[in-house]
Design a protein around this motif. Structure first.
Motif, PDB file in Angstrom:
ATOM      1  N   VAL A 193       7.158 -10.962  -0.163  1.00 38.39           N
ATOM      2  CA  VAL A 193       8.357 -10.103   0.584  1.00 38.39           C
ATOM      3  C   VAL A 193       8.402 -10.646   1.918  1.00 38.39           C
ATOM      4  N   VAL A 194       9.559 -10.237   2.549  1.00 37.59           N
ATOM      5  CA  VAL A 194       9.685 -10.434   3.972  1.00 37.59           C
ATOM      6  C   VAL A 194       9.698  -9.054   4.508  1.00 37.59           C
ATOM      7  N   LEU A 195       8.719  -8.856   5.441  1.00 38.42           N
ATOM      8  CA  LEU A 195       8.331  -7.637   6.169  1.00 38.42           C
ATOM      9  C   LEU A 195       9.814  -7.003   6.788  1.00 38.42           C
ATOM     10  N   VAL A 196       9.897  -5.871   6.846  1.00 40.35           N
ATOM     11  CA  VAL A 196      11.076  -5.288   7.825  1.00 40.35           C
ATOM     12  C   VAL A 196      10.811  -5.669   9.185  1.00 40.35           C
ATOM     13  N   GLN A 197       9.314  -5.656   9.390  1.00 46.35           N
ATOM     14  CA  GLN A 197       9.033  -6.009  10.871  1.00 46.35           C
ATOM     15  C   GLN A 197       9.842  -7.521  11.407  1.00 46.35           C
ATOM     16  N   GLU A 198       9.977  -8.441  10.357  1.00 46.10           N
ATOM     17  CA  GLU A 198      10.600  -9.539  10.899  1.00 46.10           C
ATOM     18  C   GLU A 198      11.996  -9.734  11.269  1.00 46.10           C
ATOM     19  N   GLY A 199      12.650  -8.614  11.084  1.00 46.13           N
ATOM     20  CA  GLY A 199      13.988  -8.406  11.784  1.00 46.13           C
ATOM     21  C   GLY A 199      14.860  -9.268  11.031  1.00 46.13           C
ATOM     22  N   ASP A 200      15.206 -10.312  11.792  1.00 46.35           N
ATOM     23  CA  ASP A 200      16.452 -11.320  11.067  1.00 46.35           C
ATOM     24  C   ASP A 200      15.544 -12.503  10.683  1.00 46.35           C
ATOM     25  N   GLY A 201      14.142 -12.516  10.723  1.00 49.04           N
ATOM     26  CA  GLY A 201      13.418 -13.532  10.511  1.00 49.04           C
ATOM     27  C   GLY A 201      13.251 -13.619   8.791  1.00 49.04           C
ATOM     28  N   PHE A 202      12.733 -14.697   8.495  1.00 48.86           N
ATOM     29  CA  PHE A 202      12.404 -15.063   7.098  1.00 48.86           C
ATOM     30  C   PHE A 202      10.911 -15.388   7.012  1.00 48.86           C
ATOM     31  N   ALA A 203       9.942 -15.174   7.715  1.00 47.75           N
ATOM     32  CA  ALA A 203       8.577 -15.423   7.322  1.00 47.75           C
ATOM     33  C   ALA A 203       8.136 -14.327   6.265  1.00 47.75           C
ATOM     34  N   PRO A 204       7.349 -15.165   5.160  1.00 52.18           N
ATOM     35  CA  PRO A 204       7.067 -14.446   4.236  1.00 52.18           C
ATOM     36  C   PRO A 204       5.669 -13.715   4.398  1.00 52.18           C
ATOM     37  N   GLY A 205       5.552 -12.444   3.587  1.00 55.51           N
ATOM     38  CA  GLY A 205       4.482 -11.676   3.856  1.00 55.51           C
ATOM     39  C   GLY A 205       4.145 -10.869   2.654  1.00 55.51           C
ATOM     40  N   PHE A 206       3.253  -9.773   2.619  1.00 53.64           N
ATOM     41  CA  PHE A 206       2.853  -9.064   1.627  1.00 53.64           C
ATOM     42  C   PHE A 206       2.368  -7.812   2.150  1.00 53.64           C
ATOM     43  N   LEU A 207       2.150  -6.654   1.209  1.00 53.17           N
ATOM     44  CA  LEU A 207       1.502  -5.491   1.553  1.00 53.17           C
ATOM     45  C   LEU A 207       0.516  -5.167   0.645  1.00 53.17           C
ATOM     46  N   ILE A 208      -0.548  -4.444   1.080  1.00 50.46           N
ATOM     47  CA  ILE A 208      -1.568  -3.719   0.371  1.00 50.46           C
ATOM     48  C   ILE A 208      -1.474  -2.382   0.236  1.00 50.46           C
ATOM     49  N   PHE A 209      -1.387  -1.781  -0.737  1.00 52.42           N
ATOM     50  CA  PHE A 209      -1.202  -0.437  -1.113  1.00 52.42           C
ATOM     51  C   PHE A 209      -2.438   0.296  -1.506  1.00 52.42           C
ATOM     52  N   MET A 210      -2.776   1.469  -1.071  1.00 51.81           N
ATOM     53  CA  MET A 210      -3.863   2.329  -1.644  1.00 51.81           C
ATOM     54  C   MET A 210      -3.245   3.749  -1.877  1.00 51.81           C
ATOM     55  N   PRO A 211      -3.092   4.232  -3.081  1.00 52.87           N
ATOM     56  CA  PRO A 211      -2.730   5.603  -3.205  1.00 52.87           C
ATOM     57  C   PRO A 211      -3.554   6.746  -2.690  1.00 52.87           C
TER      58      PRO A 211
END
Length: 552
Positions: A193-211
């Motif tokens: 995904v592209v993190l919301v933190q990137e703003g107008d950028g397109f650097a890819p990223g990912f998230l790790i979720f723990m319920p």
């Protein structure tokens, strides 16, 4: 000193042997270079395997540490009623990360809401902030029943503030990861995904979720998610700090190694070599790590040194072999020359012995015949002297030709030389170039001497106006015919005594020439016809070739 075997090969193949040795050494060198390159490839393969294993371990370790923190947070937040900024701040502070989030953007909290709870959530978001904040995307734009908006995100930076209020459940990739985390109750990584933190950028990223589950009522109810966003490039770089890549390129993909799935890459030195893939398990999700070597397209330093050394050795051996070949050829030429000289010496000795015997036999015959016809000692001496001189003159001709062949014209000229310049009579000599063997030239010289002596005493050379005509021709390829004819002299008496010259010509000369002599005492002048063999020069060509040596 080379033995006969190698020397024979060097002499027989003077150019092929050096070339064969050169090619043999080059072939060995090429095999050595091939073996070295194979060894380098295997070493590079081992290094790539080691790097891939180390990088995979580093990535998994980074993700595992982060997952451990998320598990701890989930355990903490499941026991508190409400997760507020103070509670979450104490949790992050207790992690004592000292601003090192090990490749992560930080840690965040996102509660699970229904649409009726959005207004209260937005009110809480604005309580501790200067400006009012709303859930994005807005419910008016995209109506939905379940929301998981980001409420808290530490560290509190301008970059992380962009993500506050973003409903992660509205995006399919994040939603799939959260559903999987809820199902397995384990830290689970999202896809690319592209993190919301990137703003107008397109650097890819990912998230790790723990319920995080609420168990206060006795039933397990999903309360929210503690999560950690990652800029994939930073995550990869932080893991690479723990590994010596040795110039290898590293790329991390979400799932299959496809360009659309690329998360991050660390370039090496002109990457075009072999590629190695390694599966990495990051927070319950498979990622693909690709290691690529630098394909320089040139030989390794050891191969280059081996190749240059092999070329130098091959060239040196070829030069040495060529020198040995030249020396062997020179030795062979010398041996051939000595053998030739020895053969010539033996041939000349046999030839000289034969000719001396023939000459002595001729002299003895001349002496015997002269003695029979001589009236006194003075007459004997005069006749013997003239005939010996004639024999000597012919020997001089043979010596000048190195006892090779002698032209008939030279023999005739030598015997008639005393009369050729006397104006009182005329001497005619005509005929083609015909070469005679030494013994045949001697016999012809004796015959011509007797004919000339007889003509000077009694025939056409004894008076003025007399003519002697000597002509010759080739009667066959191996036979010459010579005609002696006198004219203009005194009439030849028909009643006369048989003299020495007649016996010499008809017996000795005819015997030596192996052909009969036709001698006619006509009244107008003496006529004589001699058949002289024209022999092959094989017996004398040995001497002619004595300086000929085999070519290199």
């Amino acid at each position: 000193m080379l033995d006969s075997g190698p020397r024979r090969w060097l002499v027989t193949y003077p150019r092929a042997i050096p070339a064969a040795i050169f090619l043999l050494v080059i072939a060995i060198t090429c095999l050595s270079v091939f073996a070295i390159e194979r060894g380098e490839e295997q070493r590079e393969q081992v290094m790539m395997n080691r790097t891939a294993i180390a990088m995979a371990s580093a990535l998994e370790r980074r993700a595992s540490v982060n997952a451990s923190y998320l598990r701890a947070g989930a355990a903490l937040f499941s026991t508190v009623g409400r997760v507020d900024m103070a509670t979450f701040g104490r949790f992050v502070a207790e992690l004592r990360l000292d601003a090192d989030y090990r490749g992560a953007e930080g840690y965040g909290w996102a509660p699970v809401l229904n649409s009726s709870e959005v207004a209260e959530f937005e009110s809480d978001l604005g309580r501790y902030r200067v400006a009012e904040m709303e859930v994005q995307p807005a419910l008016e734009d995209e109506p939905r029943d379940t929301l998981v908006p980001i409420a808290l995100l530490q560290p509190d930076t301008a970059r992380n503030r962009r993500a506050i209020g973003f409903d992660m459940y509205s995006e399919p990739t994040r939603r799939a990861a959260m559903d999987e985390a809820e199902r397995t109750m384990r830290p689970t990584a999202s896809g690319r995904v592209v993190l919301v933190q990137e703003g107008d950028g397109f650097a890819p990223g990912f998230l790790i979720f723990m319920p995080v589950f609420d168990t206060s009522s006795g039933e397990r109810q999903l309360k929210g998610f503690i999560m950690s966003p990652f800029n994939a490039q930073d995550f990869l770089a932080s893991a690479a700090e723990l590994v010596d890549r040795k110039g290898l390129g590293v790329r991390l993909y979400d799932g299959n190694p496809d360009e659309d799935n690329l998360l991050g890459s660390l370039e090496g030195d002109e990457l075009s070599g072999e590629i190695l893939q390694q599966t990495v398990r990051v927070a319950n999700r498979d990622m693909t790590l690709v290691i690529q070597a630098a394909g320089s397209g040139v030989l390794s330093p050891m191969s280059l040194i081996t190749l240059l050394f092999g070329l130098a050795v091959a060239s040196l051996l070829m030069i040495v072999t060529r020198l040995l070949t030249q020396q062997a050829l020179e030795d062979q030429r010398s041996l051939n020359w000595f053998a030739e000289q020895n053969s010539i010496r033996n041939s000349l000795t046999r030839e000289l012995n034969h000719r001396v015997k023939n000459t002595l036999a001729n002299v003895l015959s001349i002496v015997a015949l002269t003695r029979r016809r001589a009236h006194d000692v003075e007459d004997f001496a005069d006749g013997l002297d003239g005939r010996i001189r004639a024999l000597s003159a012919t020997h001089d001709l043979l010596t000048q030709s190195e006892w090779g062949t002698t032209p008939i014209a030279a023999v005739v000229g030598a015997e008639l030389a005393p009369y050729a310049h006397d104006e009182s009579h005329r001497v005619v000599c005509e005929g083609p170039t015909v070469e005679l063997a030494p013994n045949d030239a001697l016999s012809l010289g004796l015959a011509l001497h007797e004919l000339a002596t007889n003509a000077s005493k009694y025939g056409s050379l004894s008076t003025e106006g007399g003519t002697v005509s000597v002509t010759w021709e080739l009667a066959a390829d191996n036979l010459a015919r010579l005609h002696w004819a006198e004219s203009g002299g005194p009439p030849v008496p028909q009643q006369r005594q048989r003299g020495f010259g007649t016996d010499l010509i008809e017996k000795i000369v005819a015997h030596e020439l192996r052909h009969p002599v036709e001698l006619v005492f006509a009244p107008e002048g003496v006529r004589c016809t001699l058949l002289v063999p024209v022999r092959e020069r094989s017996a004398f060509e040995i001497r002619a070739k004595r300086h000929a040596l085999p070519e290199a």
